[in-house]
Design a protein around this motif. Structure first.
Motif, mmCIF file in Angstrom:
data_model
loop_
_atom_site.group_PDB
_atom_site.id
_atom_site.type_symbol
_atom_site.label_atom_id
_atom_site.label_comp_id
_atom_site.label_asym_id
_atom_site.label_seq_id
_atom_site.Cartn_x
_atom_site.Cartn_y
_atom_site.Cartn_z
ATOM 1 N N TYR A 10 1.019 -1.052 0.441
ATOM 2 C CA TYR A 10 0.104 0.413 0.134
ATOM 3 C C TYR A 10 1.047 1.594 -0.101
ATOM 4 O O TYR A 10 1.775 1.692 0.752
ATOM 5 C CB TYR A 10 -1.177 -0.054 1.475
ATOM 6 C CG TYR A 10 -0.709 -0.056 2.814
ATOM 7 C CD1 TYR A 10 -0.549 1.269 2.995
ATOM 8 C CD2 TYR A 10 -0.064 -1.217 2.871
ATOM 9 C CE1 TYR A 10 0.089 0.749 5.018
ATOM 10 C CE2 TYR A 10 0.176 -0.887 4.407
ATOM 11 C CZ TYR A 10 0.542 0.352 4.872
ATOM 12 O OH TYR A 10 0.607 0.009 6.332
ATOM 13 N N THR A 83 -11.641 -16.629 0.794
ATOM 14 C CA THR A 83 -10.770 -16.267 1.707
ATOM 15 C C THR A 83 -10.077 -16.310 2.382
ATOM 16 O O THR A 83 -10.647 -17.641 3.115
ATOM 17 C CB THR A 83 -11.678 -14.753 2.660
ATOM 18 O OG1 THR A 83 -12.514 -14.192 1.345
ATOM 19 C CG2 THR A 83 -11.253 -13.771 2.733
ATOM 20 N N THR A 85 -8.309 -15.296 6.230
ATOM 21 C CA THR A 85 -7.810 -14.204 6.990
ATOM 22 C C THR A 85 -6.569 -14.039 7.949
ATOM 23 O O THR A 85 -6.489 -15.094 8.941
ATOM 24 C CB THR A 85 -8.821 -14.242 7.864
ATOM 25 O OG1 THR A 85 -9.990 -13.484 6.476
ATOM 26 C CG2 THR A 85 -8.871 -12.332 8.965
ATOM 27 N N ILE A 136 -8.566 -9.472 -3.899
ATOM 28 C CA ILE A 136 -8.416 -8.240 -3.046
ATOM 29 C C ILE A 136 -8.231 -8.302 -1.765
ATOM 30 O O ILE A 136 -7.892 -9.435 -1.224
ATOM 31 C CB ILE A 136 -10.339 -8.441 -3.201
ATOM 32 C CG1 ILE A 136 -10.561 -8.164 -4.666
ATOM 33 C CG2 ILE A 136 -11.011 -7.493 -2.339
ATOM 34 C CD1 ILE A 136 -10.595 -6.834 -5.026
ATOM 35 N N CYS A 137 -7.878 -7.501 -0.731
ATOM 36 C CA CYS A 137 -7.453 -7.623 0.394
ATOM 37 C C CYS A 137 -7.427 -6.351 0.935
ATOM 38 O O CYS A 137 -8.174 -5.629 0.464
ATOM 39 C CB CYS A 137 -5.777 -7.370 0.377
ATOM 40 S SG CYS A 137 -4.600 -7.406 1.630
ATOM 41 N N ARG A 138 -8.165 -6.324 2.310
ATOM 42 C CA ARG A 138 -8.586 -5.324 3.465
ATOM 43 C C ARG A 138 -7.309 -5.587 4.446
ATOM 44 O O ARG A 138 -7.488 -7.172 5.104
ATOM 45 C CB ARG A 138 -9.914 -5.778 3.195
ATOM 46 C CG ARG A 138 -10.286 -7.051 4.044
ATOM 47 C CD ARG A 138 -11.939 -6.752 4.036
ATOM 48 N NE ARG A 138 -12.025 -7.596 5.015
ATOM 49 C CZ ARG A 138 -12.821 -9.421 4.144
ATOM 50 N NH1 ARG A 138 -12.095 -9.305 3.241
ATOM 51 N NH2 ARG A 138 -13.103 -9.490 4.669
ATOM 52 N N HIS A 149 -4.783 1.514 7.669
ATOM 53 C CA HIS A 149 -6.406 0.741 6.609
ATOM 54 C C HIS A 149 -6.329 0.646 6.011
ATOM 55 O O HIS A 149 -6.412 1.754 4.957
ATOM 56 C CB HIS A 149 -7.661 0.181 8.153
ATOM 57 C CG HIS A 149 -8.626 1.856 7.916
ATOM 58 N ND1 HIS A 149 -8.267 3.152 8.895
ATOM 59 C CD2 HIS A 149 -9.348 2.007 7.836
ATOM 60 C CE1 HIS A 149 -8.914 3.844 8.364
ATOM 61 N NE2 HIS A 149 -9.183 3.764 7.104
ATOM 62 N N GLU A 151 -8.309 -0.707 2.046
ATOM 63 C CA GLU A 151 -9.168 -1.757 1.157
ATOM 64 C C GLU A 151 -8.989 -2.373 -0.236
ATOM 65 O O GLU A 151 -8.605 -0.891 -1.274
ATOM 66 C CB GLU A 151 -11.069 -2.072 0.812
ATOM 67 C CG GLU A 151 -11.576 -3.451 1.080
ATOM 68 C CD GLU A 151 -12.363 -3.490 1.227
ATOM 69 O OE1 GLU A 151 -13.961 -3.907 0.451
ATOM 70 O OE2 GLU A 151 -13.515 -3.111 2.047
ATOM 71 N N SER A 152 -8.867 -3.242 -1.462
ATOM 72 C CA SER A 152 -8.109 -2.923 -2.592
ATOM 73 C C SER A 152 -9.358 -2.700 -3.308
ATOM 74 O O SER A 152 -10.895 -2.423 -3.291
ATOM 75 C CB SER A 152 -8.323 -4.434 -3.282
ATOM 76 O OG SER A 152 -7.170 -5.006 -2.541
ATOM 77 N N VAL A 187 -4.370 0.954 -1.753
ATOM 78 C CA VAL A 187 -4.062 -0.296 -2.178
ATOM 79 C C VAL A 187 -3.492 -0.733 -2.946
ATOM 80 O O VAL A 187 -4.168 -0.585 -3.721
ATOM 81 C CB VAL A 187 -4.706 -1.802 -1.112
ATOM 82 C CG1 VAL A 187 -4.695 -2.407 -1.885
ATOM 83 C CG2 VAL A 187 -5.826 -1.064 0.293
#
Length: 198
Positions: A10, A83, A85, A136-138, A149, A151-152, A187
């Motif tokens: 990021y 996903t 995590t 996709i990432c968060r 913080h 998110e994509s 991101v």
């Protein structure tokens, strides 16, 4: 050893990154990277997380390790469909594979990673020939409650160029808390790749 590697980068203000670097290290781009791995299988699996920023030093270009942590995977890693995590006391980061495949994740200007401790250790870049899957990432850091913080927006990787110095910040220690306190501006991309590490 089987490794599932999950990588996300990021954008963060480069002047603030410069203020964290020890003498002799030059910030290459306004980037912070989280490299999370599942190492091994079954009950022996471990979750390993690195926090890095790109630098030049000692005639090499690569990543400067800000911090790294290892935890048993049980209780730290959850799977739900596509996903994965990672839930650690200081970080929650989720990668959702989207099925789109890219080339191998080799970086042209990455000689390896610097680890600073009582002595500085340089680990040459690993050769990975397997193709990556875009994600996709968060993520959110949990050090202070006001940490980075993001998110994509989509799966495309965004290239970033270095920024000229504009603000002279007071020098700070290179700690994960200080780095995670720099806001995420965007991101830049994320992926996963599976391979065998010898």
């Amino acid at each position: 050893m089987r490794v599932e590697q999950f990588v996300m980068a990021y954008r963060a203000e480069q002047d603030r990154l410069r203020a964290l670097l020890p003498e002799g290290y030059e910030s290459l781009r306004p980037v912070l990277r989280i490299n999370a791995e599942l190492r091994g299988e079954g009950d022996a699996a471990a979750a390993y997380v690195e926090f890095n920023t790109p630098v030049a030093a000692c005639g090499k270009r690569g990543w400067l390790n800000i911090a790294h942590w290892e935890h048993p995977a049980a209780g730290a890693v959850e799977r739900s469909g596509s996903t994965v995590t990672f839930r650690l006391p200081f970080l929650t980061i989720a990668f959702t594979g989207v099925g789109a495949v890219g080339g191998c994740p080799a970086e042209k200007d990455n000689d390896g990673c610097f680890f600073i401790g009582e002595t500085t250790r340089f680990v040459p870049a690993e050769t990975i020939t397997r193709n990556k899957e875009y994600c996709i990432c968060r993520f959110v850091w949990h050090f202070t409650g006001q940490d980075a913080h993001g998110e994509s927006a989509d799966i495309r990787s965004v290239a970033v160029q270095p920024t000229a110095a504009a603000v002279q910040y007071e020098q700070q220690p290179l700690t994960p808390e200080n780095a995670a306190g720099i806001p995420c501006e965007q991101v830049l991309g994320s992926y996963t790749v599976c391979f065998e590490r010898g």
